[in-house]
Design a protein around this motif. Structure first.
Motif, PDB file in Angstrom:
ATOM      1  N   ILE A 144       0.806  -1.035  -0.082  1.00 31.41           N
ATOM      2  CA  ILE A 144      -0.136   0.126   0.101  1.00 31.41           C
ATOM      3  C   ILE A 144       1.227   0.820   0.562  1.00 31.41           C
ATOM      4  N   LEU A 145       2.069   1.132   0.577  1.00 31.61           N
ATOM      5  CA  LEU A 145       2.755   2.703   0.260  1.00 31.61           C
ATOM      6  C   LEU A 145       3.285   2.942  -0.872  1.00 31.61           C
ATOM      7  N   ALA A 146       3.723   1.515  -1.020  1.00 36.28           N
ATOM      8  CA  ALA A 146       4.669   1.449  -2.837  1.00 36.28           C
ATOM      9  C   ALA A 146       3.567   2.570  -2.716  1.00 36.28           C
ATOM     10  N   LYS A 179       1.549   9.137  -5.573  1.00 34.45           N
ATOM     11  CA  LYS A 179       1.801  10.285  -5.102  1.00 34.45           C
ATOM     12  C   LYS A 179       2.880  11.341  -6.269  1.00 34.45           C
ATOM     13  N   GLU A 180       3.286  10.083  -6.685  1.00 36.57           N
ATOM     14  CA  GLU A 180       4.426  10.572  -8.190  1.00 36.57           C
ATOM     15  C   GLU A 180       4.046  10.754  -9.134  1.00 36.57           C
ATOM     16  N   ILE A 181       2.900   9.950  -9.646  1.00 40.27           N
ATOM     17  CA  ILE A 181       2.025  10.186 -10.738  1.00 40.27           C
ATOM     18  C   ILE A 181       1.030  11.683 -10.172  1.00 40.27           C
ATOM     19  N   LEU A 182       0.874  12.149  -8.783  1.00 41.31           N
ATOM     20  CA  LEU A 182      -0.316  12.993  -9.661  1.00 41.31           C
ATOM     21  C   LEU A 182       0.694  14.609  -8.847  1.00 41.31           C
ATOM     22  N   GLY A 183       1.711  13.726  -8.253  1.00 35.38           N
ATOM     23  CA  GLY A 183       2.497  15.033  -8.464  1.00 35.38           C
ATOM     24  C   GLY A 183       3.391  15.578 -10.120  1.00 35.38           C
ATOM     25  N   HIS A 184       3.578  14.590 -10.555  1.00 36.10           N
ATOM     26  CA  HIS A 184       3.994  15.198 -12.051  1.00 36.10           C
ATOM     27  C   HIS A 184       2.972  15.433 -13.332  1.00 36.10           C
TER      28      HIS A 184
END
Length: 138
Positions: free
Chosen positions: A96-98, A104-109
């Motif tokens: 789940i953390l992964a 987060k990375e996808i949403l951040g980009h």
């Protein structure tokens, strides 16, 4: 002379009777000794039974200890099962953390096409970072 012979016969008969009485007493003693031997044999058998009973009690004690060990092993197995379940939950949480990190990375980009202002090396700079070329030096 006949009287002397009769007296002699009478004496012999008395001796025979006395001998017979002695023999009867000997037979009675022999019977008593046989009964004593029988009682001794019975006592030996009772002692043997007592020994067997003590061995049975020792075996019973050993069996109780084995049952206690079995109970302990069952508790250990239950704890092992719980630990395996905890490890499985830990693996799920790591996954789940992964996934969260990936999201987060996808949403951040997606939200920051020119870079993430929260990063130190952001071209526009982040005033909250000390390494920022355009930001706050402090």
């Amino acid at each position: 002379m006949i009287l002397k012979e009769i007296l002699a016969i009478e004496t012999i008969l008395k001796e025979i009777l006395a001998t017979e009485m002695i023999l009867k007493e000997i037979l009675a003693i022999e019977t008593t000794l046989k009964e004593i031997l029988t009682i001794e044999t019975i006592l030996k058998e009772i002692l043997a039974i007592e020994t067997i009973l003590k061995e049975i009690l020792a075996i019973e004690t050993i069996l109780k200890e084995i049952l206690a060990i079995e109970s302990t092993l069952k508790e250990i197995l239950a704890i092992e099962t719980i630990l395996k379940e905890i490890l499985a939950i830990e693996m799920i949480l790591k996954e789940i953390l992964a996934i969260k990190t990936i999201l987060k990375e996808i949403l951040g980009h997606r939200n920051h096409p020119k870079g993430n202002p929260g990063h130190r090396n952001h071209p526009k700079g982040n005033p909250g970072h000390s390494n920022d070329p355009k930001g706050n030096p402090g």
